[in-house]
Design a protein around this motif. Structure first.
Motif, short mmCIF file in Angstrom:
data_model
loop_
_atom_site.label_atom_id
_atom_site.label_comp_id
_atom_site.label_asym_id
_atom_site.label_seq_id
_atom_site.Cartn_x
_atom_site.Cartn_y
_atom_site.Cartn_z
N GLU A 313 0.82 -1.29 -0.05
CA GLU A 313 0.01 0.00 -0.01
C GLU A 313 0.87 1.24 0.08
OE1 GLU A 313 -2.65 0.04 3.26
OE2 GLU A 313 -3.98 1.21 2.30
N ASP A 314 1.72 1.15 0.89
CA ASP A 314 2.89 2.32 0.97
C ASP A 314 3.46 2.63 -0.64
OD1 ASP A 314 2.70 3.06 3.70
OD2 ASP A 314 3.98 1.17 3.98
N PHE A 315 3.95 1.42 -1.17
CA PHE A 315 4.41 1.35 -2.49
C PHE A 315 3.43 2.10 -3.48
CE2 PHE A 315 5.63 -0.70 -6.41
CZ PHE A 315 6.83 -0.04 -6.72
N GLN A 316 2.23 1.61 -3.39
CA GLN A 316 1.28 2.37 -4.27
C GLN A 316 1.09 3.69 -4.18
OE1 GLN A 316 -0.41 0.87 -6.81
NE2 GLN A 316 0.29 -1.24 -6.32
N GLN A 317 1.28 4.26 -2.94
CA GLN A 317 1.24 5.69 -2.70
C GLN A 317 2.42 6.49 -3.73
OE1 GLN A 317 -0.24 7.69 0.58
NE2 GLN A 317 -2.03 6.39 -0.34
N THR A 318 3.45 5.76 -3.72
CA THR A 318 4.68 6.08 -4.40
C THR A 318 4.27 6.25 -5.92
OG1 THR A 318 6.29 5.59 -2.68
CG2 THR A 318 7.22 5.84 -5.00
N LEU A 319 3.82 5.38 -6.30
CA LEU A 319 3.51 5.06 -7.87
C LEU A 319 2.38 6.10 -8.11
CD1 LEU A 319 3.21 1.22 -8.51
CD2 LEU A 319 5.14 2.81 -9.01
N ASP A 320 1.56 6.22 -7.10
CA ASP A 320 0.31 7.24 -7.32
C ASP A 320 0.94 8.66 -7.39
OD1 ASP A 320 -2.70 7.79 -7.27
OD2 ASP A 320 -1.92 9.07 -5.70
N LEU A 321 1.89 8.94 -6.66
CA LEU A 321 2.44 10.41 -6.59
C LEU A 321 3.29 10.53 -7.86
CD1 LEU A 321 4.23 12.16 -3.83
CD2 LEU A 321 5.48 11.76 -5.67
N MET A 322 4.02 9.38 -8.19
CA MET A 322 4.57 9.67 -9.53
C MET A 322 3.73 9.97 -10.77
SD MET A 322 7.32 6.61 -9.02
CE MET A 322 8.28 6.72 -10.71
N GLU A 323 2.73 9.33 -10.49
CA GLU A 323 1.59 9.48 -11.85
C GLU A 323 1.25 10.90 -11.69
OE1 GLU A 323 -0.09 7.15 -14.56
OE2 GLU A 323 -0.18 5.81 -12.82
N HIS A 324 0.78 11.16 -10.54
CA HIS A 324 0.18 12.43 -10.20
C HIS A 324 1.33 13.70 -10.76
CE1 HIS A 324 -2.79 15.30 -8.50
NE2 HIS A 324 -1.41 15.84 -8.22
N VAL A 325 2.39 13.69 -10.56
CA VAL A 325 3.35 14.67 -10.71
C VAL A 325 3.84 14.60 -12.13
CG1 VAL A 325 5.74 15.64 -10.05
CG2 VAL A 325 4.37 15.00 -8.39
N LYS A 326 3.82 13.36 -12.70
CA LYS A 326 4.42 13.28 -13.85
C LYS A 326 5.84 13.65 -14.23
CE LYS A 326 -0.45 12.93 -16.36
NZ LYS A 326 -0.32 11.34 -15.52
N PHE A 327 6.82 13.21 -13.45
CA PHE A 327 8.03 13.63 -13.72
C PHE A 327 8.65 13.60 -15.15
CE2 PHE A 327 7.56 12.54 -9.02
CZ PHE A 327 8.13 13.63 -8.49
N ASP A 328 9.38 14.37 -15.33
CA ASP A 328 10.03 13.99 -16.83
C ASP A 328 11.20 12.88 -16.75
OD1 ASP A 328 8.81 16.04 -18.29
OD2 ASP A 328 10.06 17.54 -16.91
N SER A 329 11.74 12.79 -15.54
CA SER A 329 12.61 11.76 -15.41
C SER A 329 12.91 11.59 -13.98
CB SER A 329 14.25 11.98 -16.13
OG SER A 329 14.65 13.10 -15.34
N ALA A 330 13.56 10.42 -13.40
CA ALA A 330 13.65 9.85 -12.18
C ALA A 330 14.72 8.99 -11.85
CB ALA A 330 12.31 9.26 -11.60
N PHE A 331 15.65 9.44 -10.95
CA PHE A 331 16.65 8.27 -10.61
C PHE A 331 15.89 7.39 -9.65
CE2 PHE A 331 19.14 12.03 -11.75
CZ PHE A 331 19.85 11.40 -12.43
N MET A 332 15.74 6.21 -9.77
CA MET A 332 15.31 4.96 -9.21
C MET A 332 15.96 3.99 -8.40
SD MET A 332 11.94 5.04 -11.62
CE MET A 332 13.05 5.28 -13.08
N PHE A 333 15.74 3.82 -7.34
CA PHE A 333 16.90 2.78 -6.45
C PHE A 333 15.88 1.80 -5.72
CE2 PHE A 333 18.68 7.18 -6.64
CZ PHE A 333 19.43 6.76 -7.44
N LYS A 334 16.64 0.75 -5.08
CA LYS A 334 15.83 0.05 -3.90
C LYS A 334 16.85 0.16 -2.76
CE LYS A 334 17.99 -4.12 -5.97
NZ LYS A 334 19.23 -4.53 -5.08
#
Ligand code: 5AD
Ligand code: SF4
Length: 438
Positions: A313-334
């Protein structure tokens, strides 16, 4: 004969700037510099500790350098940067390493290197809260048209997962006059793009002037000092991104319309555990303000999954935020546990590795989709592009960047590196725009 130095840089732009500072320091003590590793008397690795795989690269590199040392018995190998600070002893135990220097001890490097002729292992990892490398004009190591200037060093934020406050020490701002002198220097060597660097540039403050100079003021002064060049900056902490700064970007033509604003997570529960000191709502409000004041602003972020306690659920919130902001690019990590941090001591690394990998892949997939959508929406628009060089794929094509920090490739015509051109976008992938000069 003076020793010849070769330096290899890993990690963030701060390290790139530091390597230039190091070269300036050693050259002023009559050391030589080479871009050919096989011609070097001294090899320096400027290292990063932010995630485990960054450190792993250095251990692998040391295995390779062991072979060079076998062939050249007088070769000296030094480790500097974050890893040097974090695990100095472990590095010194490695038979390939001759010297270790932390980020605050670069002024002593010439001495340290000379000492390796007398003593087998040399080390300096003292913190020095006053060290900002003021008065040293970094030596540009490449023919790039862009230059970096560190305006702050260190970090006081102590995000619970992050090793930087331990490797780079407490935050300090450089004197404003010294920074502007460096801007003048970069202007004199025909630099077309300057990036102001710090772990959190927004907390820059110089109090030695008549009036305190904060970051918006500093970037404005920089833009006025070098009006024909572009100004960029990184990194901003969302908690400190002020309306004043957003307005300064909007009001100054040569400050690029691009903000890199690391969000790290979209879940308030995780942001709290990360000690980020803002909420999802605060972050989205900052984004709304940026979009309102600078409608054409490029947006990018850092984000990572699999932090302690992160549920689906927390992770979905991250995806949801990314979808909402629509960043042009992102550095993504684990998430990667860093010894010594608050999280390493107090928060279990409880997301299984397979789940981290799965989430990271889903995050990357989503971002690729958004980047493609954003880039496709640029088709038909015209952008000012600063030419950086030939495209990797073809000598007939040049590449450069828009103010928004998007890479554009286009047929060359009669223009060259370092020039500004207007390019009309005709095609787009998730990573690149294609266009024609108009
Ligand atoms: N694990 C994973 N990613 C990390 N970052 C910093 N520390 C860690 C860690 N322990 C990421 C953050 C930061 C970027 C430079 O690296 O996203 O903004
Ligand atoms: Fe690390 Fe946080 Fe400082 Fe960035 S702001 S360097 S993530 S502690």
């Amino acid at each position: 004969m003076s020793k010849v130095i070769y330096i290899e840089t890993y990690g963030c732009q701060m390290n790139v700037a530091d390597s230039e500072t190091v070269l300036s320091i050693v050259q002023s003590e009559n050391f030589g510099y080479t871009k050919d590793i096989l011609k070097a008397d001294v090899i320096i690795l400027n290292t990063c500790s932010v995630r485990d795989n960054a450190e792993q690269k250095i251990w692998n590199r040391l295995d390779y350098l062991k072979g060079l040392k076998r062939k050249n018995k007088s070769l000296k190998i030094g480790i500097i940067g974050c890893m040097a600070q974090r695990i100095d002893r472990e590095l010194l135990e490695n038979q390939t390493v001759d010297f270790v220097a932390g980020p605050d001890s670069y002024r002593n490097l010439p001495e340290l290197i000379n000492e390796t002729d007398i003593v087998p292992k040399v080390c300096n990892v003292e913190f020095n809260i006053n060290e900002t490398y003021s008065g040293i004009n970094p030596i540009k190591t490449n023919e790039n048209i862009s230059g970096f200037i560190s305006i702050t060093r260190g970090c006081n934020n102590f995000c619970s997962y992050c090793v930087v406050p331990y490797t780079r020490g407490r935050e300090r701002s450089r004197d404003c006059k010294g920074i502007l002198n460096e801007v003048e220097y970069l202007k004199s060597v025909n630099c077309k793009e300057i990036t102001l660097l710090g772990q959190n540039v927004n907390s820059y403050i110089c109090e030695t002037e008549k009036y305190p100079v904060n970051f918006p003021k500093l970037i404005e002064l920089t833009a006025e000092t070098i009006p024909e060049s572009r100004i960029r900056f990184t990194t901003s902490h969302p908690k400190d991104l002020s309306d004043e700064l957003i307005k300064v970007i909007a009001d100054n033509k040569n400050i690029c319309n691009h903000i890199h604003l690391p969000v790290q997570s979209g879940s308030n529960k995780i942001l709290k555990l990360m000690n980020r000191k803002y909420t999802r709502e605060w972050y989205l409000d900052r984004i709304n303000t940026i979009k309102k004041i600078i409608p054409e602003c490029g947006l990018s972020t850092d984000v990572f999954c699999g932090f302690s306690g992160e549920t689906e659920e927390d992770f979905q919130q991250t995806l949801d935020l990314m979808e909402h902001v629509k960043f042009d690019s992102a550095f993504m990590f684990k998430y990667s546990v860093r010894q010594g941090t608050y999280a390493a001591k107090n928060l279990p690394d409880d997301v299984p590795e397979e789940t981290k990998i799965d989430r990271l892949n889903r995050m990357i997939e989503l971002q690729n989709k958004i980047s493609l959508q954003n880039n496709k929406a640029d088709i038909g628009k015209t952008f000012e592009v600063l030419i950086e060089g030939f495209s990797k794929r073809s000598d007939d094509m040049l590449f450069g960047r828009t103010q928004q920090n998007k890479v554009v490739v286009f047929f060359k015509k009669n223009v060259t590196k370092g020039e500004f051109v207007k390019v009309k976008i005709t095609d787009a992938s998730s990573a690149t725009l294609k266009g024609i000069i108009i």
